[in-house]
Design a protein around this motif. Structure first.
Motif, PDB file in Angstrom:
ATOM      1  N   ASN A 174     172.114 -38.861  -8.455  1.00  0.00           N
ATOM      2  CA  ASN A 174     172.842 -38.622  -9.703  1.00  0.00           C
ATOM      3  C   ASN A 174     174.127 -39.446  -9.742  1.00  0.00           C
ATOM      4  N   ASP A 175     174.450 -39.921 -10.939  1.00  0.00           N
ATOM      5  CA  ASP A 175     175.638 -40.744 -11.160  1.00  0.00           C
ATOM      6  C   ASP A 175     175.569 -42.080 -10.429  1.00  0.00           C
ATOM      7  N   THR A 176     174.363 -42.534 -10.130  1.00  0.00           N
ATOM      8  CA  THR A 176     174.170 -43.883  -9.594  1.00  0.00           C
ATOM      9  C   THR A 176     173.101 -44.575 -10.428  1.00  0.00           C
ATOM     10  N   TRP A 177     173.150 -45.880 -10.447  1.00  0.00           N
ATOM     11  CA  TRP A 177     172.144 -46.625 -11.208  1.00  0.00           C
ATOM     12  C   TRP A 177     170.777 -46.586 -10.547  1.00  0.00           C
ATOM     13  N   TRP A 178     170.714 -46.182  -9.281  1.00  0.00           N
ATOM     14  CA  TRP A 178     169.417 -46.034  -8.631  1.00  0.00           C
ATOM     15  C   TRP A 178     168.574 -44.975  -9.333  1.00  0.00           C
ATOM     16  N   SER A 179     169.237 -44.002  -9.951  1.00  0.00           N
ATOM     17  CA  SER A 179     168.496 -42.971 -10.682  1.00  0.00           C
ATOM     18  C   SER A 179     167.810 -43.550 -11.919  1.00  0.00           C
ATOM     19  N   LEU A 180     168.250 -44.702 -12.390  1.00  0.00           N
ATOM     20  CA  LEU A 180     167.620 -45.364 -13.529  1.00  0.00           C
ATOM     21  C   LEU A 180     166.544 -46.341 -13.077  1.00  0.00           C
ATOM     22  N   TRP A 181     166.649 -46.829 -11.844  1.00  0.00           N
ATOM     23  CA  TRP A 181     165.706 -47.827 -11.354  1.00  0.00           C
ATOM     24  C   TRP A 181     164.503 -47.233 -10.632  1.00  0.00           C
ATOM     25  N   LEU A 182     164.746 -46.298  -9.729  1.00  0.00           N
ATOM     26  CA  LEU A 182     163.674 -45.857  -8.834  1.00  0.00           C
ATOM     27  C   LEU A 182     162.608 -44.986  -9.494  1.00  0.00           C
ATOM     28  N   PRO A 183     162.957 -43.970 -10.322  1.00  0.00           N
ATOM     29  CA  PRO A 183     161.901 -43.098 -10.867  1.00  0.00           C
ATOM     30  C   PRO A 183     160.830 -43.839 -11.667  1.00  0.00           C
ATOM     31  N   GLY A 184     161.210 -44.834 -12.423  1.00  0.00           N
ATOM     32  CA  GLY A 184     160.236 -45.577 -13.222  1.00  0.00           C
ATOM     33  C   GLY A 184     160.107 -47.011 -12.786  1.00  0.00           C
ATOM     34  N   CYS A 185     160.238 -47.248 -11.489  1.00  0.00           N
ATOM     35  CA  CYS A 185     160.268 -48.625 -10.986  1.00  0.00           C
ATOM     36  C   CYS A 185     158.977 -49.376 -11.290  1.00  0.00           C
ATOM     37  N   VAL A 186     157.841 -48.703 -11.146  1.00  0.00           N
ATOM     38  CA  VAL A 186     156.546 -49.357 -11.329  1.00  0.00           C
ATOM     39  C   VAL A 186     155.790 -48.699 -12.473  1.00  0.00           C
ATOM     40  N   SER A 187     155.323 -49.517 -13.402  1.00  0.00           N
ATOM     41  CA  SER A 187     154.438 -49.042 -14.462  1.00  0.00           C
ATOM     42  C   SER A 187     152.997 -49.273 -14.027  1.00  0.00           C
ATOM     43  N   ALA A 188     152.221 -48.196 -13.956  1.00  0.00           N
ATOM     44  CA  ALA A 188     150.826 -48.332 -13.531  1.00  0.00           C
ATOM     45  C   ALA A 188     150.044 -49.244 -14.470  1.00  0.00           C
ATOM     46  N   TYR A 189     150.331 -49.147 -15.759  1.00  0.00           N
ATOM     47  CA  TYR A 189     149.634 -49.986 -16.742  1.00  0.00           C
ATOM     48  C   TYR A 189     149.926 -51.462 -16.492  1.00  0.00           C
ATOM     49  N   ASN A 190     151.215 -51.794 -16.306  1.00  0.00           N
ATOM     50  CA  ASN A 190     151.582 -53.184 -16.036  1.00  0.00           C
ATOM     51  C   ASN A 190     150.964 -53.674 -14.733  1.00  0.00           C
ATOM     52  N   MET A 191     150.973 -52.820 -13.720  1.00  0.00           N
ATOM     53  CA  MET A 191     150.443 -53.208 -12.427  1.00  0.00           C
ATOM     54  C   MET A 191     148.946 -53.504 -12.496  1.00  0.00           C
ATOM     55  N   ILE A 192     148.213 -52.695 -13.261  1.00  0.00           N
ATOM     56  CA  ILE A 192     146.767 -52.906 -13.381  1.00  0.00           C
ATOM     57  C   ILE A 192     146.474 -54.241 -14.072  1.00  0.00           C
TER      58      ILE A 192
END
Length: 292
Positions: free
Chosen positions: A138-156
């Motif tokens: 919380n209160d770090t930009w990692w909370s914006l990067w890590l939870p949605g880091c990879v999109s399964a649709y994009n990866m496929i």
């Protein structure tokens, strides 16, 4: 020799052009209205409910927004979040796609099925928030990067693009002494540049436009991205409640016309990026979605 088109073919082309022109106009007119309203005085907006060109030019809304020091800070935050987030997401997505494209990978089908499973089911907002809080993000930009880091649709789609490459290219590279990483960086990546550009744009737009995760995880106003700052402007200009600490240097916020300037201000950066990757867009989507 030029092939003569039949009457039916010409009629079909004309109908297609008219149809696409109509759809383009439907998409363009609201944006023209927003731009015109953003450079019009408040009196014109109140007297004329809709117009696509300004009668009087007034840049006071933009001067008002640019007078804020916190705006520059918020813009910088958004650029950092977007740039680092896009780079991180693309690095993880492309490397994962490369590994999962290899038929010799043990458990490849199971791993691919697990990736598809995440497209159908997710933990939800509250479990995700608990995980982020438990990791003290919380209160770090990692909370914006890590939870949605990879999109399964994009990866496929990227995995499909890599699978479509002739396997002989990598086999030749291995015979010349390349390992998997060298083959990945020197053979695969240069051949899928259109795909990389396309999905980099997707990730960048997602990070730039996202504000909900910032609302959930970011409480420090000095770390707000531009979307949260502009949201507070719109809320205050419409008489709603918002965090005034991020816009305290603006003082009184005028109504209505400032909202249109806010929309234009938030849209311009993506519009500036899109022309540079537009030529890769169609090719990248086609290569990624159809296996050759």
């Amino acid at each position: 020799m030029k092939v003569r088109e039949s009457l039916g073919s010409r009629v079909f082309d004309v109908i297609n052009v008219l149809l696409l022109a109509g759809v383009s106009l439907i998409c363009l007119v609201p944006f023209l209205f927003v731009i015109s309203a953003s450079v019009s005085p408040l009196a014109d907006i109140l007297n004329r409910k809709f117009f696509i060109y300004p009668i009087h030019i007034d840049f006071s809304s933009y001067r008002y927004l640019l007078s804020s020091d916190t705006l520059i800070k918020a813009m910088g935050n958004s650029f950092i979040i977007t740039f680092v987030g896009t780079a991180l997401s693309m690095a993880v997505t492309v490397m994962t796609a490369y590994v999962l494209s290899k038929p010799q990978l043990i458990g490849q089908k199971v791993l691919n099925a697990l990736v598809v499973f995440t497209m159908l089911f997710s933990g939800g907002m509250i479990p995700t928030y608990l995980v982020v809080s438990g990791l003290h993000l919380n209160d770090t930009w990692w909370s914006l990067w890590l939870p949605g880091c990879v999109s399964a649709y994009n990866m496929i789609l990227i995995r499909t693009s890599i699978s479509a490459l002739p396997s002989e290219l990598e086999e030749a590279a291995v015979m010349d002494g390349c390992n998997y990483f060298q083959s990945f960086t020197r053979i695969v990546l240069p051949l899928i540049k259109p795909t990389l550009a396309t999905f980099s744009l997707f990730y960048a737009v997602g990070y730039w436009n996202d504000y909900f995760n910032s609302v959930l995880y970011i409480n420090d106003s000095t770390k707000y991205p531009i979307q949260i700052w502009l949201r507070n402007i719109v809320m205050l200009s419409s008489g709603g409640f918002a965090d005034t600490s991020s816009v305290s240097d603006l003082g009184y916020i005028p109504p209505q016309n400032i909202s249109y300037a806010v929309i234009v201000f938030a849209t311009i950066p993506i519009l500036c990026i899109y022309p540079f990757v537009q030529k890769f867009f169609t090719k990248g989507m086609m290569v990624g979605s159809v296996k050759g």
